[in-house]
Design an enzyme around this catalytic site. Structure first.
Site, PDB file in Angstrom:
ATOM      1  N   ARG A 138     -41.731 -54.421 -50.363  1.00 51.36           N
ATOM      2  CA  ARG A 138     -41.049 -53.708 -49.451  1.00 51.36           C
ATOM      3  C   ARG A 138     -40.171 -52.886 -49.633  1.00 51.36           C
ATOM      4  NH1 ARG A 138     -40.591 -58.628 -45.946  1.00 51.36           N
ATOM      5  NH2 ARG A 138     -42.293 -58.571 -44.376  1.00 51.36           N
ATOM      6  N   GLY A 139     -39.542 -52.991 -51.013  1.00 54.82           N
ATOM      7  CA  GLY A 139     -38.458 -52.237 -51.555  1.00 54.82           C
ATOM      8  C   GLY A 139     -38.820 -50.789 -51.819  1.00 54.82           C
TER       9      GLY A 139
END
Length: 348
Positions: A287-288
């Site tokens: 996600r980052g």
């Protein structure tokens, strides 16, 4: 007298807000690209969190919605359209549209699941064979902003529902074998005070960005904030007139960035460096990486560039990764400084 009472209460202008640049940037980028995944704003009490969020909603251009649709459906984009409007179009019926302000929906702390998701009238469905749906806050927030103050005090299962809807863009309500599904695309904005408890890490990870705000310590800046607020409270309309030019300029910049977003490119080597930073920082999942790429593109579009460069990544990466780092109680360095250190080494 009646005319004055019926007038909507003015909202403090976004461009008049002094300081809190991190929060303002996170909100603007989420408005340019709602797929960034919302923003969590953590900070001290009385730092203007609610004021800033209401101000960005008021700044946004009006949206076109289908008039007799309860979900703020788009007239041509299938992803933002309810089944009711899709059926109308499939049947060749004409769709009447109207322009409304971008919805800004507050989720109260005591809200129930029915209030959030909506309810199906089972009696009507069984007796008359009609699917009667009472829309909830997720329906009203479609194509707008859903704001949850004190999100760290909200019931965990409601936070799960919120984050699932924000991620998928849909809300499904099922009762006694009857199912209703509708679009729920919104920018999720949560705010809270760290003193009142942290969010669970897996929930925190689902917010695209995390802005930290602190009380302004500089006396002259504090005086400026107080004066600005006093001036607005005494005569809101002259304050709005004073910032009209800046407001219009920011609104136009946001509209241009939204149009430009799909054409922005990010170089492969820069993508690799973003992922390298996430790897060094032990960020769980991808996600980052995804959010940093999206946010950097949105920021480049906002700066009217054609391509993402290192300065764009440096501007947004802390907002995208700060809340994804594992907490080590023995760490003497805070997460923001840790990110700055690694970014300095990789993107030098």
């Amino acid at each position: 007298m009646d005319k004055i009472q019926n007038k909507a209460r003015p909202v403090f202008p976004f461009t008049a807000i002094v300081g809190q640049e991190e929060m303002k940037l996170a909100l603007v980028l989420n408005v340019i690209d709602p797929k960034i995944g919302g923003v969590m704003i953590m900070g001290d009490r009385g730092t203007g969190k609610s004021t800033t969020i209401r101000a960005i909603a008021d700044l946004l251009p009006q949206i076109e919605v289908v008039s007799d649709d309860m979900f703020n459906s788009h007239s041509s984009d299938y992803d933002l359209m309810s089944d009711f409007t899709k059926q109308k179009l499939d049947n060749g019926s004409q769709v009447i549209t109207t322009f409304i302000k971008v919805p800004m929906i507050d989720l109260p702390l005591g809200a129930t699941e029915d209030r959030l998701c909506g309810t199906i009238d089972i009696e009507k469905a069984l007796n008359e064979g009609i699917k009667s749906f009472e829309p909830g806050l997720l329906a009203k927030a479609n194509r707008g902003i859903l704001y949850v103050d004190e999100v760290n005090l909200l019931d965990d299962h409601l936070v799960d529902i919120l984050l699932d809807s924000a991620a998928s863009g849909w809300n499904t309500v099922e009762r006694e074998g009857i199912s209703i599904r509708h679009p729920a695309r919104f920018v999720l904005v949560g705010s809270g005070n760290p003193e009142e408890g942290e969010l669970r890490p897996q929930l925190l990870d689902r917010f695209g960005m995390h802005a930290e705000i602190r009380t302004v310590r500089d006396p002259s800046l504090r005086v400026k904030i107080v004066e600005q607020r006093t001036k607005f409270d005494q005569d809101p309309y002259s304050c709005l007139a004073e910032f009209k030019h800046e407001q219009n300029q920011l609104k136009n910049n946001i509209i241009l960035a939204q149009k430009k977003l799909s054409t922005i490119v990010i170089d492969y080597d820069l993508k690799v460096k973003i992922s390298q930073i996430c790897g060094i920082l032990n960020v769980d999942g991808l996600r980052g990486d995804i959010v940093t790429n999206r946010a950097a593109k949105a920021f480049a579009a906002y700066q009217n560039k054609e391509e993402v460069d290192i300065s764009d990544v440096k501007m947004v990466i802390k907002l995208c990764l700060r809340h994804r780092l594992r907490k080590d109680p023995l760490d003497v360095i805070d997460s923001g400084a840790k990110i700055d250190q690694i970014v300095g080494e990789v993107l030098s």
